[in-house]
Design a protein around this motif. Structure first.
Motif, short mmCIF file in Angstrom:
data_model
loop_
_atom_site.label_atom_id
_atom_site.label_comp_id
_atom_site.label_asym_id
_atom_site.label_seq_id
_atom_site.Cartn_x
_atom_site.Cartn_y
_atom_site.Cartn_z
N MET A 243 9.28 1.30 -8.66
CA MET A 243 8.87 0.18 -7.12
C MET A 243 8.02 0.78 -6.57
N LEU A 244 9.25 2.10 -5.80
CA LEU A 244 8.35 2.30 -4.92
C LEU A 244 7.22 2.95 -5.09
N TYR A 245 7.17 3.48 -5.86
CA TYR A 245 6.04 4.41 -6.66
C TYR A 245 4.39 3.01 -6.41
N VAL A 246 4.96 2.33 -6.91
CA VAL A 246 4.38 0.94 -7.57
C VAL A 246 3.81 0.37 -5.64
N GLU A 247 4.72 0.59 -5.12
CA GLU A 247 4.60 -0.35 -3.83
C GLU A 247 3.21 0.23 -2.78
N GLU A 248 3.11 1.63 -2.63
CA GLU A 248 2.43 2.94 -2.10
C GLU A 248 0.85 3.30 -2.93
N GLU A 249 0.98 2.67 -4.12
CA GLU A 249 -0.14 2.65 -4.79
C GLU A 249 -1.11 1.11 -4.74
N ILE A 250 0.23 0.19 -4.28
CA ILE A 250 -0.94 -1.03 -3.89
C ILE A 250 -1.34 -1.02 -2.54
N LYS A 251 -0.45 -0.64 -2.06
CA LYS A 251 -1.29 -0.41 -0.37
C LYS A 251 -2.10 1.04 0.12
N LYS A 252 -2.49 1.71 -0.82
CA LYS A 252 -3.38 3.05 -1.17
C LYS A 252 -4.77 1.82 -1.95
N LEU A 253 -4.03 1.16 -2.68
CA LEU A 253 -5.82 0.16 -3.83
C LEU A 253 -6.47 -0.38 -2.45
N LEU A 254 -5.42 -1.29 -1.81
CA LEU A 254 -5.96 -2.44 -1.25
C LEU A 254 -6.74 -1.77 0.01
N HIS A 255 -6.08 -0.66 1.13
CA HIS A 255 -7.14 -0.09 1.82
C HIS A 255 -8.57 0.14 1.59
N THR A 256 -8.10 0.71 0.39
CA THR A 256 -9.56 1.48 -0.13
C THR A 256 -11.07 0.23 -0.19
N ARG A 257 -10.55 -0.86 -0.92
CA ARG A 257 -10.81 -2.16 -2.03
C ARG A 257 -11.39 -2.37 -0.25
N HIS A 258 -10.49 -2.94 0.40
CA HIS A 258 -11.12 -3.15 1.96
C HIS A 258 -11.68 -2.79 2.87
N ARG A 259 -11.16 -1.19 3.09
CA ARG A 259 -12.10 0.47 3.42
C ARG A 259 -11.83 -0.19 4.92
N ILE A 260 -10.32 0.21 4.58
CA ILE A 260 -9.79 0.43 6.63
C ILE A 260 -8.69 1.79 6.38
N ASP A 261 -8.57 2.42 7.17
CA ASP A 261 -8.39 2.92 7.75
C ASP A 261 -6.60 3.08 7.19
N PRO A 262 -5.80 3.55 6.33
CA PRO A 262 -4.51 3.34 6.16
C PRO A 262 -3.48 3.44 7.07
N GLU A 263 -3.82 4.44 7.99
CA GLU A 263 -3.35 4.09 9.18
C GLU A 263 -2.43 3.40 9.77
N ARG A 264 -3.72 2.51 9.49
CA ARG A 264 -3.77 0.43 10.65
C ARG A 264 -2.80 -0.13 9.72
N GLU A 265 -2.38 0.68 7.95
CA GLU A 265 -1.40 -0.49 8.19
C GLU A 265 -1.57 -2.52 7.52
N ALA A 266 -2.55 -2.29 7.58
CA ALA A 266 -3.40 -3.24 7.26
C ALA A 266 -2.77 -4.74 6.06
N PHE A 267 -1.69 -4.19 5.24
CA PHE A 267 -1.06 -4.87 4.40
C PHE A 267 0.31 -4.84 4.12
#
Length: 412
Positions: A243-267
């Protein structure tokens, strides 16, 4: 002296001093009741958490477009620069192998009307994965067909609360309901789920499910849901340990797809395992408190039994001398008093079980606590009570056995 004779003598002594015997075993009774109540409430809470998890869905996670914090420390509005889409849901399911299903959804609230009856329900626009993720089936009727989902048909699945409020005990399947002046045909009655975990006000059965395309084009699109954007994505993970691993992978994937800086925590990703851990921590704190109370009660009860047995030895000194004078051995005297202590503690254990059943049932009725009796706990309570009798009864029994028969007979 045989076992039957030892039990007969012990019972005679206990019966002669009824009140003293009851007060002696009171501490053991309370301690055992605390232990059993603690185990019963703990097991009940664990079963309740398991039930809620089964009802919510298997290893459930919820993904939302959340607020983000800029480098300067200013927090953006919720969903700013981040909009979830059906394509995101497809990408999550495709690129993260640990995920079993991903269900994009839109949600709103609406008055559902049938004739002169109406009811305010949650309305979800869903696809075929939603019921899989939520581990939800139908009691009557059927699920949506693929063609109905792709065409955006006006069909609906309704929860048991909504069905009761709109149709009473009448027929549900095939009936027409009106949601914001849009008519839907009910094709299925959902299985009951009850209140949401951790909530006493959110009824999961007060719901209407419609195809995602229908919700966007005919209903919820009027509230600002346009294009292929969705409000959230429900996700089911194959293994809980991922669960925790998937949570981080989801955030990475979404930030990459939407080209948003991960530090902004947009999701944001709500992980149900974190909720479980929080509930278990609260339960463990409660269990620790009960454990301390139970341990203190058992120790006090054991000391009380040792104290009373020492007093009993003093009071029965002449009896001990007479028994020795007619041939009783030291081991016979020791066994007699040891059996009395064990009998008192075992009786305390049995009464403690009865008290625990009453207290547990009362707490379940008055406070709504879930309870679950485990028979092995009841058996262990009786055995443990006997062990306490041996431990705290040994010293008084040895004191009685070590009496000098001549001095004992001189005692008035």
């Amino acid at each position: 002296m045989d076992v039957i004779e030892l039990l007969r003598v012990a019972w005679s002594s206990i019966r002669v001093h009824k009140m003293r015997s009851f007060l002696t075993i009171l501490g053991i009774m309370i301690g055992v009741a605390c232990v059993i109540t603690m185990m019963t409430v703990t097991a009940g809470a664990q079963h309740d958490i398991d039930r809620q998890m089964r009802e919510m869905g298997s290893n459930l996670m919820m993904v939302y477009a959340g607020s983000w914090r800029s480098r300067g420390g200013v927090r953006g509005a919720a969903g700013a620069n981040a909009v979830l889409t059906e394509d995101d849901s497809d990408a999550i399911k495709r690129e993260i192998p640990e995920i079993v299903a991903a269900a994009p959804t839109v949600r709103g609230y609406a008055q559902v009307v049938v004739g002169n009856r109406n009811w305010n329900s949650s309305v979800y626009g869903i696809d075929e994965d939603f019921l899989v993720v939520r581990n939800w089936g139908v009691n009557e009727g059927r699920l949506f067909e693929p063609s109905e989902l792709s065409r955006g048909s006006r069909v609906a699945l309704i929860g048991s609360t909504t069905a009761t409020e709109l149709f009473g005990e009448g027929q549900v399947l095939g009936q027409t309901i009106r949601v914001q002046n849009v008519q839907f045909t009910v094709v299925g009655l959902l299985a009951s789920k009850g209140m949401a975990p951790g909530s006493t006000s959110f009824d999961q059965d007060s719901v209407v499910l419609i195809p995602l395309k229908t919700a966007r084009t005919r209903l919820l699109g009027r509230q600002g849901v346009a294009g292929n954007s969705v409000e959230g994505i429900y996700i089911s993970v194959e293994n809980e340990e991922d669960m925790l691993y998937v949570e981080e992978e989801i955030k990475k994937l979404l930030h990459t797809r939407h080209r948003i800086d991960p530090e902004r925590e947009a999701f944001s990703v709500n992980n149900m395992s974190e909720w479980i851990e929080s509930r278990l921590e609260q339960q463990n704190t409660f269990n620790s408190l009960l454990s301390v109370i139970a341990a203190v009660s058992l120790i006090v009860g054991g000391i009380g039994i040792m104290n009373i047995m020492l007093v009993s030895v003093t009071e029965r000194t002449r009896e001990i001398g007479l028994r020795m004078a007619v041939g009783a051995r030291n081991t016979d005297i020791m066994q007699q008093f040891l059996v009395e202590a064990i009998a008192l503690c075992t009786a305390g254990g049995i009464l403690g079980i009865l008290l625990a059943i009453i207290v547990s049932a009362g707490s379940s009725y008055l406070a709504g606590w879930p309870i679950y009796f485990q028979w092995w706990v009841l058996m262990m309570a009786v055995v443990f009570s006997g062990v306490i009798g041996i431990f705290f009864g040994f010293y008084p029994a040895r004191s009685a056995a070590n009496k000098d028969p001549i001095e004992a007979l001189r005692t008035e």
